[in-house]
Design an enzyme around this catalytic site. Structure first.
Site, PDB file in Angstrom:
ATOM      1  N   PRO A  94      11.656  -3.832   3.156  1.00  0.00           N
ATOM      2  CA  PRO A  94      10.804  -4.159   4.396  1.00  0.00           C
ATOM      3  C   PRO A  94      10.314  -3.406   4.566  1.00  0.00           C
ATOM      4  O   PRO A  94       9.504  -2.529   4.331  1.00  0.00           O
ATOM      5  CB  PRO A  94      12.311  -2.899   5.369  1.00  0.00           C
ATOM      6  CG  PRO A  94      13.225  -2.373   4.185  1.00  0.00           C
ATOM      7  CD  PRO A  94      12.617  -2.239   2.303  1.00  0.00           C
ATOM      8  N   GLY A  98       7.847   2.683   6.445  1.00  0.00           N
ATOM      9  CA  GLY A  98       7.565   3.649   5.517  1.00  0.00           C
ATOM     10  C   GLY A  98       7.879   3.952   4.034  1.00  0.00           C
ATOM     11  O   GLY A  98       8.762   4.774   3.436  1.00  0.00           O
ATOM     12  N   LEU A  99       8.514   2.877   3.466  1.00  0.00           N
ATOM     13  CA  LEU A  99       9.194   2.395   2.497  1.00  0.00           C
ATOM     14  C   LEU A  99       8.224   2.112   1.255  1.00  0.00           C
ATOM     15  O   LEU A  99       8.804   1.701  -0.222  1.00  0.00           O
ATOM     16  CB  LEU A  99      10.407   1.233   2.308  1.00  0.00           C
ATOM     17  CG  LEU A  99      11.843   2.686   3.059  1.00  0.00           C
ATOM     18  CD1 LEU A  99      12.471   1.081   3.426  1.00  0.00           C
ATOM     19  CD2 LEU A  99      11.594   3.311   1.949  1.00  0.00           C
ATOM     20  N   GLY A 100       7.093   2.104   1.541  1.00  0.00           N
ATOM     21  CA  GLY A 100       5.971   1.898   0.857  1.00  0.00           C
ATOM     22  C   GLY A 100       5.714   0.594   0.176  1.00  0.00           C
ATOM     23  O   GLY A 100       5.049   0.338  -0.976  1.00  0.00           O
ATOM     24  N   SER A 101       6.366  -0.223   0.934  1.00  0.00           N
ATOM     25  CA  SER A 101       5.829  -1.835   0.309  1.00  0.00           C
ATOM     26  C   SER A 101       4.934  -2.216   0.019  1.00  0.00           C
ATOM     27  O   SER A 101       4.462  -2.977  -0.421  1.00  0.00           O
ATOM     28  CB  SER A 101       6.899  -3.048   1.541  1.00  0.00           C
ATOM     29  OG  SER A 101       6.210  -4.046   1.999  1.00  0.00           O
ATOM     30  N   ALA A 103       2.435  -0.077  -1.475  1.00  0.00           N
ATOM     31  CA  ALA A 103       1.813  -0.002  -2.630  1.00  0.00           C
ATOM     32  C   ALA A 103       2.867  -0.517  -3.640  1.00  0.00           C
ATOM     33  O   ALA A 103       1.987  -0.907  -4.966  1.00  0.00           O
ATOM     34  CB  ALA A 103       1.979   1.590  -2.235  1.00  0.00           C
ATOM     35  N   ALA A 104       3.717  -0.813  -3.517  1.00  0.00           N
ATOM     36  CA  ALA A 104       4.846  -1.114  -4.372  1.00  0.00           C
ATOM     37  C   ALA A 104       4.535  -3.137  -4.798  1.00  0.00           C
ATOM     38  O   ALA A 104       4.507  -3.049  -5.828  1.00  0.00           O
ATOM     39  CB  ALA A 104       6.008  -0.947  -3.900  1.00  0.00           C
ATOM     40  N   ASP A 147       2.026   6.905  -1.885  1.00  0.00           N
ATOM     41  CA  ASP A 147       2.797   6.191  -2.553  1.00  0.00           C
ATOM     42  C   ASP A 147       2.461   5.347  -3.532  1.00  0.00           C
ATOM     43  O   ASP A 147       3.549   4.946  -4.636  1.00  0.00           O
ATOM     44  CB  ASP A 147       2.471   5.571  -1.064  1.00  0.00           C
ATOM     45  CG  ASP A 147       3.438   5.040   0.524  1.00  0.00           C
ATOM     46  OD1 ASP A 147       3.920   6.535   0.420  1.00  0.00           O
ATOM     47  OD2 ASP A 147       3.329   4.383   0.886  1.00  0.00           O
TER      48      ASP A 147
HETATM   49  O1  PMV Z   1       4.651   5.181   6.118  1.00  0.00           O
HETATM   50  P1  PMV Z   1       5.082   5.885   4.896  1.00  0.00           P
HETATM   51  O2  PMV Z   1       6.075   6.207   4.437  1.00  0.00           O
HETATM   52  O3  PMV Z   1       3.528   5.137   3.789  1.00  0.00           O
HETATM   53  O4  PMV Z   1       3.689   7.159   4.859  1.00  0.00           O
HETATM   54  C1  PMV Z   1       2.957   7.492   5.257  1.00  0.00           C
HETATM   55  C2  PMV Z   1       2.018   8.743   4.518  1.00  0.00           C
HETATM   56  C3  PMV Z   1       1.800   9.375   5.535  1.00  0.00           C
HETATM   57  O5  PMV Z   1       1.770  11.195   5.063  1.00  0.00           O
HETATM   58  C4  PMV Z   1       2.065   9.635   7.281  1.00  0.00           C
HETATM   59  C5  PMV Z   1      -0.285   8.489   5.053  1.00  0.00           C
HETATM   60  C6  PMV Z   1       0.064   9.526   4.018  1.00  0.00           C
HETATM   61  O6  PMV Z   1      -1.266   8.406   3.128  1.00  0.00           O
HETATM   62  O7  PMV Z   1       0.664  10.152   3.056  1.00  0.00           O
END
Ligand code: PMV
Length: 315
Positions: A94, A98-101, A103-104, A147
């Site tokens: 999704p 916050g699941l790193g979409s 970056a993946a 990520d």
């Molecule tokens: O929202 P996500 O899971 O992509 O995580 C961000 C994590 C943070 O610590 C808020 C930002 C970061 O770059 O580490």
């Protein structure tokens, strides 16, 4: 044709504070993945295809922040120009939750390009992670690097970025007892860039108070690392609660996230906290076989739009 894939990720401990040099712990979520296919083509340019989004564009016409374009450009910056290719990326991760979409997607495309072009030296976890970090910078401004690290290495990691004179630390974790986690989505789309920017503004306005909060997250992450290695799930659950409270103090939780955390704990979860950038997106609950079904039901009743599960174990 060459294929590569990368998993989603969750942050178990230390989000936001990790941007300021504190350690954090994150793990891959292998149930959701991004997959890239790279093939030779008769056309001269590079065609970028995202069939999930019904989108096709030429690299030359892609905006600076186009997710696939940015990944190919990060690869080109190291490997030199590429041509005569079609790159297709699909994903079940999704987006903006916050699941790193992001970056993946970048990591799998960069790895597929490196393999397809015979650049095994650029297909290593470390090389893929470094190039993916360049893409993350374009999307998030000041990413910590967690990520890109987790999705490239595909292992639970303890991570601390270089900060001032402090060197970076990256170590894979031994997991004493596998952690069974539920990941519930609030359904609220929230941009990490915005919550990270907001924390930054608050830190600049109240540096001492925020540095104390960041340091507390760092201590929690260190204690959590030891608890994960020992398999002490009761302590881990408690630490998740403490970390959530600090994130609330940073104003990055939300009513929806708090409601899901409360519901999970009331249904018997060993621990629960928001995960990632916050203000929306996902929360995680640590469960075991006895409470898993109740917690899942409680999360759905409390408004979760989806509940994924993942087992955090050493690979
Ligand atoms: O929202 P996500 O899971 O992509 O995580 C961000 C994590 C943070 O610590 C808020 C930002 C970061 O770059 O580490």
């Amino acid at each position: 044709m060459t294929q590569a894939s990368a998993p989603g990720k969750i942050i178990l401990f230390g989000e936001h504070a990790v941007v300021y040099g504190q350690p954090a712990i994150a793990a891959p979520v292998t149930q959701v993945r991004a997959t890239a296919e790279v093939e030779n083509a008769a056309h001269a340019g590079v065609l970028l295809r995202a069939p999930d989004l019904r989108e096709e564009t030429w690299l030359a016409a892609a905006a600076e922040d186009h997710p696939l374009g940015a990944a190919v450009r990060a690869f080109e910056a190291v490997a030199g120009p590429v041509a005569h290719l079609t790159a297709t990326v699909t994903s079940t991760i999704p987006i903006a939750s916050g699941l790193g979409s992001g970056a993946a997607i970048a990591a799998c495309l960069i790895r597929a390009l490196a393999r397809h072009l015979g650049r095994e030296d650029l297909a290593t976890d470390a090389a893929v992670s470094t190039m993916t970090f360049e893409v993350e910078k374009r999307h998030h401004g000041t990413p910590s690097g967690i990520d890109n690290t987790v999705v490239s290495y595909e292992q639970p990691v303890y991570f601390r970025r270089a900060f001032g004179a402090q060197p970076s630390i990256l170590s894979t974790l031994t997991v004493g007892r596998p952690l069974y986690c539920l990941i519930a989505n609030t359904g609220v789309i929230a941009l990490t860039k915005e919550s990270v920017g907001d924390v930054r503004r608050q830190w600049l306005a109240e540096p001492e108070r925020f540095e104390t909060l960041f340091a507390r997250c760092g201590q929690i992450a260190q204690q959590a690392r030891a608890a994960i290695e020992r398999g002490d799930q009761a302590l881990l659950g408690q630490l998740m609660g403490e970390n959530h409270a600090v994130l609330q103090a940073m104003t990055v939780s939300s009513a929806e996230l708090d409601r899901l955390v409360t519901a999970a704990l009331a249904a018997g979860a060993l621990g629960a906290k928001m995960s990632g950038g916050g203000r929306g997106g996902n929360m995680i609950a640590l469960v075991d076989e006895t409470c898993e079904a109740d917690v899942r039901e409680a999360l759905t009743a409390a408004g979760a739009t989806s509940v994924l599960e993942t087992l955090v174990a050493a690979s």
